[in-house]
Every structure is written in structure tokens, then in C-alpha cells.
Write a protein that holds these residues in place. Structure first.
Motif, PDB file in Angstrom:
ATOM      1  N   LEU A  87       0.814  -1.415  -0.026  1.00 35.81           N
ATOM      2  CA  LEU A  87      -0.193   0.211   0.030  1.00 35.81           C
ATOM      3  C   LEU A  87       0.711   1.315   0.004  1.00 35.81           C
ATOM      4  O   LEU A  87       0.473   2.194  -0.288  1.00 35.81           O
ATOM      5  CB  LEU A  87      -0.903   0.188   1.233  1.00 35.81           C
ATOM      6  CG  LEU A  87      -2.108  -1.044   1.156  1.00 35.81           C
ATOM      7  CD1 LEU A  87      -2.761  -1.156   2.507  1.00 35.81           C
ATOM      8  CD2 LEU A  87      -3.097  -0.661   0.084  1.00 35.81           C
ATOM      9  N   SER A  88       1.981   1.305   0.323  1.00 38.93           N
ATOM     10  CA  SER A  88       2.910   2.371   0.302  1.00 38.93           C
ATOM     11  C   SER A  88       3.621   2.510  -1.076  1.00 38.93           C
ATOM     12  O   SER A  88       4.519   3.311  -1.025  1.00 38.93           O
ATOM     13  CB  SER A  88       4.048   2.280   1.607  1.00 38.93           C
ATOM     14  OG  SER A  88       4.823   1.131   1.448  1.00 38.93           O
ATOM     15  N   ALA A  89       3.297   1.762  -1.932  1.00 37.70           N
ATOM     16  CA  ALA A  89       4.194   1.846  -3.280  1.00 37.70           C
ATOM     17  C   ALA A  89       3.868   3.269  -3.693  1.00 37.70           C
ATOM     18  O   ALA A  89       2.527   3.829  -3.634  1.00 37.70           O
ATOM     19  CB  ALA A  89       3.664   0.820  -4.212  1.00 37.70           C
ATOM     20  N   PRO A  90       4.838   3.977  -4.348  1.00 36.11           N
ATOM     21  CA  PRO A  90       4.784   5.366  -4.798  1.00 36.11           C
ATOM     22  C   PRO A  90       3.967   5.393  -5.878  1.00 36.11           C
ATOM     23  O   PRO A  90       3.965   4.469  -6.833  1.00 36.11           O
ATOM     24  CB  PRO A  90       6.362   5.917  -4.838  1.00 36.11           C
ATOM     25  CG  PRO A  90       6.875   4.419  -5.004  1.00 36.11           C
ATOM     26  CD  PRO A  90       6.609   3.473  -4.218  1.00 36.11           C
ATOM     27  N   THR A  91       3.322   6.523  -6.223  1.00 35.43           N
ATOM     28  CA  THR A  91       2.578   6.965  -7.454  1.00 35.43           C
ATOM     29  C   THR A  91       1.405   6.025  -7.832  1.00 35.43           C
ATOM     30  O   THR A  91       1.075   6.407  -8.849  1.00 35.43           O
ATOM     31  CB  THR A  91       3.596   7.101  -8.523  1.00 35.43           C
ATOM     32  OG1 THR A  91       4.104   5.794  -9.074  1.00 35.43           O
ATOM     33  CG2 THR A  91       4.600   8.173  -8.218  1.00 35.43           C
TER      34      THR A  91
END
Length: 134
Positions: A87-91
Motif C-alpha cells: 500500500l505504500s508503493a509510490p505513485t
């Protein structure tokens, strides 16, 4: 230098018309978003009765599918299988089923994202749109 296919406005209109026809045939009030291979919005269409939030979710799903070069449902499945750190993956924010990449000659040229009904129905509308390219 390499070359690759790109979506024309005519392609985008064909995809949008076919996706709209699929949604209307099933009486599904959805929003349809089409993006290029970089996830940049080319088309946004909110059908009558579609929830306002779907105008945010559909482009996010399309963006995720274009950048990942795979269906957005893949990310949903990863998260549902317990890898919540994804869920913290960027963009990328549209990690729900309903974003489908547009592949031409093995190249991702964009994606369609749909939101408004059940996720598998969203994906059905997106795939119907892409099928219009032949």
C-alpha cells in the motif's frame, strides 16, 4: 532508436465508445478513464448515475495498470494475500480490479480504468473497450 505504437485520439474514441456500449447494455453507471503509457489522462467519461467518487477511482485504476503494465487487480490480490506494505508503493493508488492495460504488439500503450459497479464488472467494461482496437 526504438519505435513503438501509440494511441491516437481515434483509438481513444473507439475504446471509449465500446466501453460505454458495454456499460449501457448492462445498465451499469460507471466512469471510464483512458490513459497513455505514462498514465496521463486522455479521456474521462462519467455516465449518468455514476457516483462522483468514481471520477477519481477510474483514472487511478487506469494509471496503475499503465505504469505496472498489468491489470490493477494483481496489486489488489497481492495486498489481499497479506502484503499490506505494498500500500505504500509510490505513485500508484488505484490498486483495485478494474484497470486493464492496452497492449499492442507486446507494448503497453496505455490503459483503461472503470469504476462504478462490482470490480469484475468494471474490468469487463474496460476489456470490452480495449477489444474495439481489434
Amino acid at each position: 532508436m526504438q519505435t513503438k505504437p501509440v494511441l491516437s485520439i481515434g483509438d481513444v474514441k473507439r475504446i471509449a465508445a465500446a466501453a460505454e456500449a458495454e456499460a449501457l447494455a448492462n445498465q451499469w453507471p460507471v466512469t471510464i478513464a483512458i490513459v497513455d503509457d505514462g498514465g496521463h489522462l486522455l479521456w474521462l467519461q462519467r455516465l449518468d448515475g455514476a457516483a462522483p467518487v468514481s471520477a477519481h477511482i477510474a483514472p487511478a485504476k487506469a494509471h496503475t495498470a499503465a505504469l505496472g503494465r498489468r491489470e490493477s487487480r494483481v496489486y489488489e490480490e497481492v495486498i489481499n494475500q497479506g502484503r499490506t506494505s505494498f500500500l505504500s508503493a509510490p505513485t500508484i493508488a488505484g490498486m483495485l480490479e478494474g484497470g486493464v492495460p492496452i497492449l499492442v504488439q507486446g507494448q503497453c500503450v496505455g490503459a483503461v480504468g472503470v469504476s462504478g459497479v462490482k470490480s469484475n464488472e468494471d474490468a469487463q467494461v474496460a476489456k470490452a473497450g480495449i477489444a474495439a482496437l481489434g
